[in-house]
Design a protein around this motif. Structure first.
Motif, short mmCIF file in Angstrom:
data_model
loop_
_atom_site.label_atom_id
_atom_site.label_comp_id
_atom_site.label_asym_id
_atom_site.label_seq_id
_atom_site.Cartn_x
_atom_site.Cartn_y
_atom_site.Cartn_z
N PHE A 1 44.36 4.75 -9.49
CA PHE A 1 44.24 3.41 -9.81
C PHE A 1 45.64 2.82 -9.42
CE2 PHE A 1 41.64 5.66 -13.09
CZ PHE A 1 40.56 4.69 -13.11
N PHE A 2 45.55 1.65 -8.93
CA PHE A 2 46.83 0.99 -8.54
C PHE A 2 46.92 -0.62 -8.98
CE2 PHE A 2 46.64 4.56 -5.25
CZ PHE A 2 48.22 4.63 -5.07
N ASN A 3 47.90 -0.87 -9.48
CA ASN A 3 48.14 -2.40 -9.72
C ASN A 3 47.80 -3.25 -8.40
OD1 ASN A 3 49.54 -4.94 -10.22
ND2 ASN A 3 50.14 -3.94 -12.04
N ARG A 4 47.02 -4.31 -8.82
CA ARG A 4 46.84 -4.96 -7.56
C ARG A 4 47.93 -5.62 -6.89
NH1 ARG A 4 41.55 -7.76 -7.64
NH2 ARG A 4 40.39 -7.25 -9.66
N GLN A 5 49.04 -5.56 -7.27
CA GLN A 5 50.25 -6.02 -6.41
C GLN A 5 50.71 -5.12 -5.20
OE1 GLN A 5 53.43 -6.95 -9.21
NE2 GLN A 5 53.86 -4.92 -9.48
N TYR A 6 50.06 -3.82 -5.54
CA TYR A 6 50.13 -2.80 -4.48
C TYR A 6 49.21 -2.41 -3.61
CZ TYR A 6 54.39 -2.04 -7.46
OH TYR A 6 55.61 -2.48 -8.10
N TRP A 7 47.94 -3.27 -3.65
CA TRP A 7 46.95 -3.04 -2.74
C TRP A 7 47.35 -3.13 -1.51
CZ3 TRP A 7 42.01 -5.39 -5.29
CH2 TRP A 7 41.73 -4.66 -6.74
N HIS A 8 46.62 -2.77 -0.57
CA HIS A 8 46.76 -3.10 1.10
C HIS A 8 47.96 -2.67 1.32
CE1 HIS A 8 42.86 -4.95 0.79
NE2 HIS A 8 43.14 -5.77 -0.39
N ARG A 9 48.59 -1.73 1.08
CA ARG A 9 50.12 -1.28 1.38
C ARG A 9 49.98 0.36 2.05
NH1 ARG A 9 54.57 -3.81 -2.43
NH2 ARG A 9 53.81 -5.89 -2.65
N GLY A 10 48.77 0.94 2.01
CA GLY A 10 48.46 2.06 2.32
C GLY A 10 48.83 3.45 1.27
N TYR A 11 49.48 3.01 0.08
CA TYR A 11 49.69 3.82 -0.88
C TYR A 11 48.57 4.85 -1.32
CZ TYR A 11 53.76 1.11 -1.39
OH TYR A 11 55.24 0.23 -1.37
N ALA A 12 47.32 4.26 -1.53
CA ALA A 12 46.29 5.10 -1.89
C ALA A 12 45.98 6.10 -0.65
CB ALA A 12 44.89 4.33 -2.23
N TYR A 13 45.86 5.44 0.34
CA TYR A 13 45.66 6.60 1.74
C TYR A 13 46.56 7.61 1.78
CZ TYR A 13 45.30 8.57 6.44
OH TYR A 13 45.43 9.59 7.38
N GLU A 14 47.82 7.27 1.63
CA GLU A 14 48.81 8.18 1.79
C GLU A 14 49.00 9.37 0.48
OE1 GLU A 14 52.96 6.53 2.30
OE2 GLU A 14 52.32 4.94 3.78
N ALA A 15 48.62 8.72 -0.53
CA ALA A 15 48.68 9.83 -1.83
C ALA A 15 47.24 10.72 -1.36
CB ALA A 15 48.41 9.01 -2.98
N CYS A 16 46.30 10.19 -1.07
CA CYS A 16 45.12 10.91 -1.10
C CYS A 16 45.02 11.90 0.11
CB CYS A 16 43.73 10.06 -1.25
SG CYS A 16 43.46 9.13 -2.62
N HIS A 17 45.76 11.65 1.27
CA HIS A 17 45.82 12.46 2.13
C HIS A 17 46.50 13.59 1.84
CE1 HIS A 17 47.61 14.14 5.97
NE2 HIS A 17 45.94 13.45 6.48
#
Length: 85
Positions: A4-20
Motif C-alpha cells: 500500500f502506498f500513499n498516492r503522493q508516492y505513486w509512479h516513483r518505482g518504490y513498489a517495484y523496488e520493494a517487491c523485487h
C-alpha cells in the motif's frame, strides 16, 4: 505479498523496488518455491506484478468488494523460483 502506498508516492518505482527485493530475498535466502500476490486493481498493481516477473494465474470474478462497496474481480499472480531471472 502486498503493498500500500500513499498516492503522493505513486509512479516513483518504490513498489517495484520493494517487491523485487522481497522476491530476491525469498528465492535466494529463504529458498522459497513460489511467491503469490492478489489484487482487485487490474491495472497498476498487476503492472507491478508483471514487471517483477509474476504471471497471471487466475481471476475470481466479482469475488470481493472494493472500498466503495462495489463488487470487484480478484486477480491472482505468482512466480516460481525456476521462472525467476
Amino acid at each position: 505479498m502486498g503493498w500500500f502506498f500513499n498516492r503522493q508516492y505513486w509512479h516513483r518505482g518504490y513498489a517495484y523496488e520493494a517487491c523485487h527485493a522481497i522476491v530476491e530475498h525469498a528465492f535466494v535466502k529463504l529458498q522459497a518455491h513460489k511467491i503469490f500476490a492478489e489484487t482487485i486493481d487490474g491495472v497498476r498493481s498487476t503492472g507491478v506484478m508483471e514487471k517483477i516477473g509474476m504471471k497471471r494465474e487466475g481471476i475470481q470474478r466479482r469475488q470481493t468488494k472494493d472500498l466503495y462497496g462495489n463488487w470487484a474481480d480478484l486477480y491472482f499472480y505468482g512466480i516460481l523460483r525456476d521462472e525467476w531471472k
